[in-house]
Design an enzyme around this catalytic site. Structure first.
Site, short mmCIF file in Angstrom:
data_model
loop_
_atom_site.label_atom_id
_atom_site.label_comp_id
_atom_site.label_asym_id
_atom_site.label_seq_id
_atom_site.Cartn_x
_atom_site.Cartn_y
_atom_site.Cartn_z
N HIS A 1 3.57 1.06 -5.33
CA HIS A 1 3.33 1.37 -6.87
C HIS A 1 4.17 0.95 -7.85
CE1 HIS A 1 -0.56 3.49 -6.27
NE2 HIS A 1 -0.07 4.37 -5.21
N GLU B 1 4.01 4.44 -1.59
CA GLU B 1 4.29 4.89 -2.73
C GLU B 1 5.28 3.69 -3.62
OE1 GLU B 1 2.69 7.25 -4.04
OE2 GLU B 1 1.88 8.02 -2.18
N CYS C 1 -5.74 6.53 -1.89
CA CYS C 1 -4.76 6.57 -2.84
C CYS C 1 -5.48 7.16 -3.90
CB CYS C 1 -4.46 5.19 -3.23
SG CYS C 1 -3.43 4.93 -4.67
NI NI Z 1 -1.33 5.37 -4.06
#
Ligand code: NI
Length: 177
Positions: free
Chosen positions: A146, A143, A100
């Protein structure tokens, strides 16, 4: 257009829940996506979420080109995904390595649903509705985590499988994501 600073793990902004985008096709939204794209490309990432550049909105972008350095890597079409909803298809889970941009230099083995149905919108407000599996499904789950304040280390079930990329994979040039 600008390469923005990517927040790193430990920043409380990465733990917030992002708000839905209320208006599509606006100059502000297009500028945000351009900055995300510039930042992702500059850092050689497979994806990035708006909260990683300090914008707490439900916007992610991702995409992986076919790369001769990684002949086994699966191509994922470049996608702008806004206000996403994810639904696992079946309950099969597989482990694979993730990195990440907010957790630089590290990788961990993360369980994810193998098959995924995801919906959302692009920056113009057009609907997106896809059934995907494998690496594509993994990138979307990473994703979109997040947007809920979840970083991949929080998903690792066996912390012995978490470490520095250059130690885990010596001599390999591994893409961040
Ligand atoms: Ni990430």
């Amino acid at each position: 257009m600008a390469v923005r600073t990517v927040l790193r793990m430990g920043d409380p902004l990465l733990l917030q829940k992002a708000l839905p985008v209320a208006a599509f096709d606006t100059p502000e939204l297009h500028a945000l996506i351009e900055d995300m794209q510039d930042t992702m490309r500059a850092m050689d990432g497979a994806g990035i979420a708006a909260p990683q550049i300090g914008v707490s909105l439900q916007v992610v972008i991702f995409g992986v080109d076919k790369n001769p350095r990684y002949p086994d890597a699966v191509q994922v079409p470049f996608t702008v995904l806004i206000n996403p909803t994810l639904t696992a298809v079946g309950d099969e889970i597989e482990d694979d390595w993730e990195g990440c941009l907010s957790v630089p230099g590290l990788r961990g083995l993360v369980p994810r649903y193998t098959r995924l149905h995801y919906k959302g919108f692009d920056q113009h407000g057009n609907g997106i509705d896809r059934l995907v599996s494998g690496f594509h499904a993994r990138v979307v789950q990473h994703e979109c985590d997040h947007l809920n304040g979840i970083l991949y280390p929080m998903r690792i079930t066996d912390l012995s499988q978490f470490g520095y990329t250059d130690v885990l994979f010596p001599g390999q040039d591994i893409q961040e994501d």
